[in-house]
Design an enzyme around this catalytic site. Structure first.
Site, PDB file in Angstrom:
ATOM      1  CG  ASP A  89      -1.963  -1.016   1.266  1.00  0.00           C
ATOM      2  OD1 ASP A  89      -1.915  -1.929   0.425  1.00  0.00           O
ATOM      3  OD2 ASP A  89      -2.850  -0.935   2.144  1.00  0.00           O
ATOM      4  CE  LYS A 151      -5.571   1.099   3.329  1.00  0.00           C
ATOM      5  NZ  LYS A 151      -4.446   0.327   3.924  1.00  0.00           N
TER       6      LYS A 151
END
Length: 214
Positions: A89, A151
């Site tokens: 991420d 995200k």
């Protein structure tokens, strides 16, 4: 719906101890969560704890600000994967995006993606810091970079996911990129609402309550 299969169980507090990570991994195994998400310094420990389980290991890089040099992000991503991370991420460079330096935003993401081989990449937008047009532009750049997920939040900004923001992202990326809703999602009911509108993953913390047998 088995909501546990959507959960990225997250512990990114800078004061998190090894004991906290051990507890996180235990809870993830106990509840059959999809993944744990940890800082890169704890990837090797999580890998050891989750060996021979189906729980994936996700590491954040460029976290939580996203404003470090691209080369630093690339190195951190490579190291995390070497230590056992299954997914990465990364936080988008918000300053580049707000400067309309879209070429640098694209290069920042693409360089990390290319360094990762076939590992999935989530790009963290930090939606609370962006207006609607900036969110859409970041999604378009992410499409060009061929990322796997968008995200919504690092969890370290003013606020996180909203149903409205997720719908904007979904309308922009359609089914080409998956969505991970993150920020302020602490119960099954709320998580389910996001899954119902098309979210593939939900990032949540130790506050998350799920009724599962021990």
């Amino acid at each position: 719906m088995d909501i546990s299969k959507y959960i990225d169980y997250t512990l990114l507090d800078p004061t998190s101890t090894e004991r906290n990570i051990i507890d996180l991994c235990h809870e993830a195994k106990r509840n059959s969560f999809y993944a744990v998400c940890v800082n890169s310094s704890y990837v090797a420990l999580a890998k050891q704890l989750l060996e021979k389980t189906d729980v994936k290991i996700c590491s954040v890089i460029g976290f939580p600000l996203g404003s470090m040099a691209t080369a630093s992000k690339v190195y951190e991503a490579k190291q995390a994967i070497s230590d056992g991370a299954d997914e990465i991420d990364m936080v988008i460079n918000l300053g580049f995006l707000k400067s309309k330096n879209y070429v640098s935003v694209l290069k920042d993401i693409t360089d990390v993606k290319l360094a990762m081989g076939d590992k999935p990449l989530k790009v963290i937008l930090e939606v609370s810091e962006l207006n609607k047009n900036e969110i859409i532009k970041a999604c378009e750049i992410s499409l060009d970079a061929n990322v796997d997920y968008i995200k919504t939040s690092s969890g370290f900004s003013k606020s996180g996911a909203t149903l409205t923001v997720v719908k904007i992202i979904k309308k922009t990326v359609k089914d080409f990129i998956k969505i991970c809703a993150s920020g302020g999602i602490n119960d099954v009911e709320t998580a389910t609402k996001y899954v119902d509108i098309g979210v593939s993953r939900v990032a949540t913390s130790s506050e998350f309550k799920i009724k599962q047998s021990v």
